[in-house]
Design an enzyme around this catalytic site. Structure first.
Site, PDB file in Angstrom:
ATOM      1  N   ASP A  85       0.739  -1.225  -0.002  1.00  8.11           N
ATOM      2  CA  ASP A  85       0.192  -0.055  -0.049  1.00  8.11           C
ATOM      3  C   ASP A  85       0.736   1.509  -0.139  1.00  8.11           C
ATOM      4  O   ASP A  85       0.092   2.305  -0.142  1.00  8.11           O
ATOM      5  CB  ASP A  85      -0.926   0.054   1.386  1.00  8.11           C
ATOM      6  CG  ASP A  85      -1.724  -1.294   1.251  1.00  8.11           C
ATOM      7  OD1 ASP A  85      -2.031  -1.816   0.332  1.00  8.11           O
ATOM      8  OD2 ASP A  85      -2.403  -1.569   2.403  1.00  8.11           O
TER       9      ASP A  85
ATOM     10  N   ARG B 102      -5.774   0.034   0.545  1.00  9.33           N
ATOM     11  CA  ARG B 102      -6.695   0.407   1.756  1.00  9.33           C
ATOM     12  C   ARG B 102      -6.965   1.865   1.530  1.00  9.33           C
ATOM     13  O   ARG B 102      -7.555   2.430   0.473  1.00  9.33           O
ATOM     14  CB  ARG B 102      -5.994   0.081   2.813  1.00  9.33           C
ATOM     15  CG  ARG B 102      -5.814  -1.469   3.304  1.00  9.33           C
ATOM     16  CD  ARG B 102      -5.416  -1.728   4.725  1.00  9.33           C
ATOM     17  NE  ARG B 102      -6.325  -1.187   5.748  1.00  9.33           N
ATOM     18  CZ  ARG B 102      -7.772  -1.636   5.932  1.00  9.33           C
ATOM     19  NH1 ARG B 102      -8.058  -2.685   5.156  1.00  9.33           N
ATOM     20  NH2 ARG B 102      -8.797  -1.140   6.661  1.00  9.33           N
TER      21      ARG B 102
ATOM     22  N   GLU C 166      -9.319   0.568  -4.034  1.00  9.34           N
ATOM     23  CA  GLU C 166     -10.286  -0.132  -3.334  1.00  9.34           C
ATOM     24  C   GLU C 166     -10.911   0.663  -2.260  1.00  9.34           C
ATOM     25  O   GLU C 166     -12.189   0.432  -1.904  1.00  9.34           O
ATOM     26  CB  GLU C 166      -9.878  -1.384  -2.735  1.00  9.34           C
ATOM     27  CG  GLU C 166      -8.641  -1.044  -1.768  1.00  9.34           C
ATOM     28  CD  GLU C 166      -8.125  -2.484  -1.203  1.00  9.34           C
ATOM     29  OE1 GLU C 166      -8.643  -3.610  -1.207  1.00  9.34           O
ATOM     30  OE2 GLU C 166      -7.108  -2.317  -0.226  1.00  9.34           O
TER      31      GLU C 166
HETATM   32  O1  F6P Z   1      -2.520  -3.993   3.336  1.00  7.29           O
HETATM   33  C1  F6P Z   1      -2.262  -4.755   2.337  1.00  7.29           C
HETATM   34  C2  F6P Z   1      -3.745  -5.165   1.525  1.00  7.29           C
HETATM   35  O2  F6P Z   1      -3.318  -6.011   0.653  1.00  7.29           O
HETATM   36  C3  F6P Z   1      -4.494  -4.076   1.430  1.00  7.29           C
HETATM   37  O3  F6P Z   1      -4.108  -3.299   0.270  1.00  7.29           O
HETATM   38  C4  F6P Z   1      -5.917  -5.040   1.452  1.00  7.29           C
HETATM   39  O4  F6P Z   1      -6.850  -3.983   1.804  1.00  7.29           O
HETATM   40  C5  F6P Z   1      -5.841  -5.780   2.691  1.00  7.29           C
HETATM   41  O5  F6P Z   1      -4.242  -5.939   2.696  1.00  7.29           O
HETATM   42  C6  F6P Z   1      -6.365  -7.105   2.404  1.00  7.29           C
HETATM   43  O6  F6P Z   1      -6.084  -7.899   3.447  1.00  7.29           O
HETATM   44  P1  F6P Z   1      -6.487  -9.231   3.695  1.00  7.29           P
HETATM   45  O7  F6P Z   1      -7.874  -9.907   2.825  1.00  7.29           O
HETATM   46  O8  F6P Z   1      -5.373 -10.274   3.806  1.00  7.29           O
HETATM   47  O9  F6P Z   1      -7.087  -9.077   5.153  1.00  7.29           O
END
Ligand code: F6P
Length: 347
Positions: free
Chosen positions: A126, A170, A221
């Site tokens: 991120d 995020r 996202e």
């Molecule tokens: O922080 C890294 C990241 O890949 C974000 O970009 C994403 O929102 C999140 O982690 C998703 O994480 P998980 O599905 O592993 O909880």
């Protein structure tokens, strides 16, 4: 010195380069390196593995983490603080090097406050950790997202479609912004800037009028649209906010809502692609391997100099260290000067 190494939070390309560098630097200094499995949880479960030159051979190009990771916080369980202190003392760790993102840095700071010798190494695709120009993983993720845009272009052009690519990040739009610029996106939507859906509609229609019968939209996202429109979209879709193990809202899916809305408002065939975990997996780029290696070596030097409660960082291509408190004081969101560069192409 006896150093415990752990990886915490979501995995990202370059973690193994850091682990390798830590173990190799420990070997050079005559320190003992112990791998802790599955993040902070491994300390609770005493899941340790002794590390040597052979255990880190041939891993610089491997994605993920050979130690495993989790979003476990010892401070969220009953008597967690006491248990953590006890386990660290029992194993006689002189220091813990924690490789983690923003959520994990909060845990590192809590551990530091109860007297555990912690050094932080910032990781995340991120790129949202304050105080460091870059985190490793970001460059690889941008490369993957850019390739995805290139691939979507060909289908968009052949079918005269609007293609939306949703990328991770995020609450920061770094991956969207960099891949959007690199991939020649027609609009990039990021959380740092509220976007009106009609502004996107206008770009798509303008392009159509000048003979461009397709458009590429990159959406982060965590993107926000003008509140009313977003809540309308969410209401329509029935999307509910779910939480991850750190108690943070789980993101993803906004592109499907946007696709429906754009199709309704423009009349053009619109498709959404969520790139998801593809961005986090696989071979790290050369940049991330080098950054991870520099961080790994430096973090052992930090332990040697007893710079605890601090995190290594890169600024103007120099590796430095900063208090973890500074790293977690705020999120490093997109520099809007760079966004203005992308905006030149939203026409
Ligand atoms: O922080 C890294 C990241 O890949 C974000 O970009 C994403 O929102 C999140 O982690 C998703 O994480 P998980 O599905 O592993 O909880």
């Amino acid at each position: 010195m006896k150093i415990g190494i752990l990886t915490s939070g979501g995995d990202c390309p370059g973690l193994n380069a850091v682990i390798r560098a830590i173990v190799r630097k420990c070997d050079q200094l005559g320190f003992e390196a112990i791998g802790i499995k599955q993040g902070w949880q491994g300390i609770m479960e005493e899941a340790y593995v002794s590390m040597n030159l052979n255990s880190v051979a041939g891993i610089i190009n491997r994605g993920g983490t050979i130690l495993g990771t989790s979003r476990f916080s010892p401070f969220q369980i009953e008597k967690g603080e006491e248990k953590l202190k006890h386990k660290i003392a029992k194993e006689q760790f002189d220091a813990i090097i924690m490789i983690g993102g923003e959520g994990s840095m909060h845990i590192a700071q809590q551990a530091h406050q109860i007297g555990i010798n912690v050094v932080g190494v910032p990781k995340t695709i991120d790129n949202d950790i304050n105080g460091t120009d870059y985190t490793f993983g970001f460059d690889t993720a941008v490369g993957i997202a850019t390739e995805a845009i290139d691939r979507l272009h060909t289908t968009a052009e052949s079918h005269h479609r609007v293609m939306i690519l949703e990328v991770m990040g995020r609450h920061a739009g770094w991956i969207a912004l960099y891949s959007g610029i690199a991939g020649g996106a027609d609009v990039v939507v990021i959380p740092e800037k509220e976007t009106k859906i009609n502004e996107i509609v206008k770009v798509i229609k303008n392009r159509y009028e000048r003979g461009k019968l397709f458009s590429i939209i990159v959406v982060a996202e965590g993107a926000t649209f003008v509140e009313e429109e977003l809540s309308e979209l969410k209401k329509k879709s029935g999307i509910k906010d779910k939480l991850d193990d750190f108690g943070r809202v789980r993101l993803g899916g906004i592109s499907h809502l946007l696709a429906e809305e754009l199709e309704d408002r423009t009349g053009f065939d619109t498709r959404a692609t969520i790139l998801g975990y593809i961005q986090r997996g696989g071979v790290p780029s050369a940049f991330d391997r080098v950054l991870g290696t520099r961080f790994g070596v430096y973090s052992v030097e930090m332990v040697k100099e007893k710079k605890f409660g601090r995190m290594c960082a890169i600024r103007s291509n120099k590796i430095i260290d900063i208090p973890i408190t500074e790293a977690i004081s705020k999120l490093k969101t997109v520099d809007l000067e760079i966004y203005k560069v992308a905006e030149v192409f939203f026409k």
